[in-house]
Design a protein around this motif. Sequence first.
Motif, PDB file in Angstrom:
ATOM      1  N   THR A  73      40.417  26.583  41.489  1.00 41.63           N
ATOM      2  CA  THR A  73      41.459  27.065  40.583  1.00 41.63           C
ATOM      3  C   THR A  73      41.398  28.579  40.450  1.00 41.63           C
ATOM      4  N   GLY A  74      40.192  29.113  40.324  1.00 40.79           N
ATOM      5  CA  GLY A  74      40.052  30.562  40.226  1.00 40.79           C
ATOM      6  C   GLY A  74      40.514  31.272  41.484  1.00 40.79           C
ATOM      7  N   ALA A  75      40.119  30.739  42.650  1.00 38.83           N
ATOM      8  CA  ALA A  75      40.534  31.351  43.912  1.00 38.83           C
ATOM      9  C   ALA A  75      42.048  31.274  44.095  1.00 38.83           C
ATOM     10  N   GLY A  76      42.643  30.134  43.702  1.00 33.10           N
ATOM     11  CA  GLY A  76      44.092  30.003  43.787  1.00 33.10           C
ATOM     12  C   GLY A  76      44.805  30.972  42.870  1.00 33.10           C
ATOM     13  N   ALA A  77      44.242  31.191  41.667  1.00 38.01           N
ATOM     14  CA  ALA A  77      44.849  32.134  40.727  1.00 38.01           C
ATOM     15  C   ALA A  77      44.844  33.553  41.290  1.00 38.01           C
ATOM     16  N   ALA A  78      43.755  33.925  41.980  1.00 38.48           N
ATOM     17  CA  ALA A  78      43.691  35.255  42.593  1.00 38.48           C
ATOM     18  C   ALA A  78      44.751  35.410  43.685  1.00 38.48           C
ATOM     19  N   SER A  79      44.921  34.372  44.501  1.00 32.80           N
ATOM     20  CA  SER A  79      45.945  34.414  45.546  1.00 32.80           C
ATOM     21  C   SER A  79      47.341  34.512  44.943  1.00 32.80           C
ATOM     22  N   LEU A  80      47.573  33.759  43.873  1.00 32.69           N
ATOM     23  CA  LEU A  80      48.872  33.808  43.205  1.00 32.69           C
ATOM     24  C   LEU A  80      49.139  35.194  42.619  1.00 32.69           C
ATOM     25  N   LEU A  81      48.118  35.809  42.058  1.00 32.30           N
ATOM     26  CA  LEU A  81      48.263  37.152  41.495  1.00 32.30           C
ATOM     27  C   LEU A  81      48.747  38.142  42.539  1.00 32.30           C
ATOM     28  N   LEU A  82      48.101  38.129  43.724  1.00 31.51           N
ATOM     29  CA  LEU A  82      48.497  39.061  44.777  1.00 31.51           C
ATOM     30  C   LEU A  82      49.844  38.698  45.365  1.00 31.51           C
ATOM     31  N   THR A  83      50.176  37.407  45.398  1.00 34.95           N
ATOM     32  CA  THR A  83      51.492  36.996  45.891  1.00 34.95           C
ATOM     33  C   THR A  83      52.591  37.538  44.993  1.00 34.95           C
ATOM     34  N   VAL A  84      52.383  37.495  43.691  1.00 36.80           N
ATOM     35  CA  VAL A  84      53.397  37.954  42.741  1.00 36.80           C
ATOM     36  C   VAL A  84      53.459  39.479  42.682  1.00 36.80           C
ATOM     37  N   ARG A  85      52.295  40.116  42.585  1.00 36.45           N
ATOM     38  CA  ARG A  85      52.272  41.572  42.428  1.00 36.45           C
ATOM     39  C   ARG A  85      52.526  42.310  43.737  1.00 36.45           C
ATOM     40  N   GLY A  86      52.053  41.760  44.836  1.00 41.63           N
ATOM     41  CA  GLY A  86      52.256  42.425  46.119  1.00 41.63           C
ATOM     42  C   GLY A  86      51.152  43.387  46.477  1.00 41.63           C
ATOM     43  N   ARG A  87      50.554  44.042  45.515  1.00 43.25           N
ATOM     44  CA  ARG A  87      49.460  44.969  45.773  1.00 43.25           C
ATOM     45  C   ARG A  87      48.731  45.240  44.464  1.00 43.25           C
ATOM     46  N   LEU A  88      47.524  45.765  44.584  1.00 41.11           N
ATOM     47  CA  LEU A  88      46.769  46.246  43.440  1.00 41.11           C
ATOM     48  C   LEU A  88      46.428  47.698  43.661  1.00 41.11           C
ATOM     49  N   PRO A  89      46.579  48.552  42.668  1.00 44.67           N
ATOM     50  CA  PRO A  89      46.179  49.948  42.845  1.00 44.67           C
ATOM     51  C   PRO A  89      44.664  50.055  42.968  1.00 44.67           C
ATOM     52  N   ARG A  90      44.215  51.090  43.693  1.00 42.20           N
ATOM     53  CA  ARG A  90      42.797  51.358  43.890  1.00 42.20           C
ATOM     54  C   ARG A  90      42.091  50.133  44.462  1.00 42.20           C
ATOM     55  N   ALA A  91      42.671  49.623  45.536  1.00 42.67           N
ATOM     56  CA  ALA A  91      42.183  48.363  46.112  1.00 42.67           C
ATOM     57  C   ALA A  91      40.734  48.461  46.572  1.00 42.67           C
ATOM     58  N   GLY A  92      40.346  49.573  47.179  1.00 43.76           N
ATOM     59  CA  GLY A  92      38.977  49.720  47.657  1.00 43.76           C
ATOM     60  C   GLY A  92      37.970  49.701  46.531  1.00 43.76           C
ATOM     61  N   LEU A  93      38.311  50.355  45.420  1.00 43.14           N
ATOM     62  CA  LEU A  93      37.417  50.359  44.265  1.00 43.14           C
ATOM     63  C   LEU A  93      37.326  48.966  43.642  1.00 43.14           C
ATOM     64  N   VAL A  94      38.473  48.293  43.512  1.00 43.98           N
ATOM     65  CA  VAL A  94      38.476  46.943  42.958  1.00 43.98           C
ATOM     66  C   VAL A  94      37.647  46.008  43.837  1.00 43.98           C
ATOM     67  N   LEU A  95      37.810  46.114  45.156  1.00 42.53           N
ATOM     68  CA  LEU A  95      37.037  45.288  46.081  1.00 42.53           C
ATOM     69  C   LEU A  95      35.541  45.510  45.892  1.00 42.53           C
ATOM     70  N   SER A  96      35.130  46.752  45.794  1.00 45.47           N
ATOM     71  CA  SER A  96      33.710  47.052  45.626  1.00 45.47           C
ATOM     72  C   SER A  96      33.185  46.512  44.305  1.00 45.47           C
ATOM     73  N   MET A  97      33.981  46.608  43.257  1.00 46.40           N
ATOM     74  CA  MET A  97      33.560  46.098  41.958  1.00 46.40           C
ATOM     75  C   MET A  97      33.447  44.577  41.949  1.00 46.40           C
ATOM     76  N   THR A  98      34.256  43.894  42.761  1.00 46.74           N
ATOM     77  CA  THR A  98      34.140  42.430  42.813  1.00 46.74           C
ATOM     78  C   THR A  98      32.784  42.002  43.366  1.00 46.74           C
ATOM     79  N   GLY A  99      32.194  42.822  44.250  1.00 52.06           N
ATOM     80  CA  GLY A  99      30.858  42.493  44.748  1.00 52.06           C
ATOM     81  C   GLY A  99      29.829  42.490  43.635  1.00 52.06           C
ATOM     82  N   VAL A 100      29.895  43.505  42.784  1.00 50.58           N
ATOM     83  CA  VAL A 100      28.967  43.573  41.652  1.00 50.58           C
ATOM     84  C   VAL A 100      29.237  42.425  40.673  1.00 50.58           C
ATOM     85  N   ALA A 101      30.520  42.169  40.402  1.00 51.44           N
ATOM     86  CA  ALA A 101      30.876  41.097  39.463  1.00 51.44           C
ATOM     87  C   ALA A 101      30.464  39.733  39.993  1.00 51.44           C
ATOM     88  N   SER A 102      30.625  39.500  41.301  1.00 54.15           N
ATOM     89  CA  SER A 102      30.241  38.199  41.863  1.00 54.15           C
ATOM     90  C   SER A 102      28.729  38.005  41.791  1.00 54.15           C
TER      91      SER A 102
END
Length: 416
Positions: free
Chosen positions: A278-307
């Motif tokens: 459900t969580g993974a599907g919600a993330a996919s839905l978020l990007l499908t609706v928004r189309g992009r996230l600002p500061r994608a590289g920073l967000v990606l790096s922060m997901t490593g720490v959060a995971s």
Amino acid sequence: MTTASAISEGRHSAERPAHRDPNVLRWLGAYASSTVGDNVYYLALSWAAVQAGTPAQAGLVTALSAAPRALLMLGGGVVADRFGPRRVLIGSDGVRCVVVVAVAGLLLMGRSGLWPLAALALVFGTVDALMMPALGALPTRITGRGQLARVQGMRGLVIRLANVTGAPLGGLGLALGGPAAAFGMAGLLFGSSLPLLLAVRLGEPPADDTRAGRTTWSDLADGLRYIRGHRVLRPLIVVIALSDLGFVGPLNTGLILLADERGWGASGVGWVIAGFGTGAGAASLLLTVRGRLPRAGLVLSMTGVASAVAIAALTCTTHLALVVGVALAVGLISGLSGVLCGALLQAESDRAYVGRVTSVSSFFSLGVAPLTFPLTGAAIGLWGTGPVFTASAGICGLAGICGLCSRALRRAELPR
């Protein structure tokens, strides 16, 4: 349709949002049919192997696909870049349709046994090595760069849908006619993707698509040099490799052993896996609706720490409801990370190299990471779930730190 009109359509489609682009939707439909077929096939293969041999032999048959996938994945990237991703996908699904239907026919004639199943698994592993890089390369040829994150989100939603529907369809086939019927159903799904793939129109090919006189090894070496010299792709591949090595084992083998240790039972495991999905599907839905996230590289790096924090929390939480909540967070974080990795990988790669770049990331995700399954089980048997999950969390955290330490990746943006 002429080449000129196809190129014109490809350019026109790049101006549309991906979820409204008929060309993208044709590809997505083909991908959905093929991915559901994968789920049906794997269930049918496991069931037929268990019926034909011992549990150990069945495990060996189902694991055979991993060897050619790991050995040939990098070469698959060369094939995708040299011959074009659509052509590779059409050929791959065509081969899969033929061989799985052939095995279904053998089973109907009563010629069951492990050898046909083993041969089928080897063929599928070889085809997978060609398909995965082509799947990564095709979106850059059918939509604009600004739509790549949305396409990755749509692809993630299809994967979740296939996981939900594929197993029941395979079970229905097994109930109605045994493995032969289930294999036949998988072949029908693979075959159904072909008309849609044939209808997909590509944009203008990369400039060096037609260069001749190159060997596979020279193309592969050229692709590896390209990655090594790219200021964003080089750290991004390191982040992907570390994330998969730290994440795949615990969230597969480790999660089952953790549930057994805590006494959650099969239903508890189901709830935890459902939370993750459900969580993974919600993330996919978020990007499908928004189309992009600002500061994608920073967000990606922060997901490593959060995971890292979320994976470590799995072993610190004993109440099932809380564990399901943590699994939901893990799925959301990993789903967001996966979509951003795929989108940045495609956006930063030159179109002439995107197949080879994808093959390198897929080599770690689908070739090396599955090897952690038995290692995770053995490590938990020696030291328990706590230390192993903590070590895995540390590897995921290291992936995030590597991303944060790379100025180029940290400042990478998805195109608008």
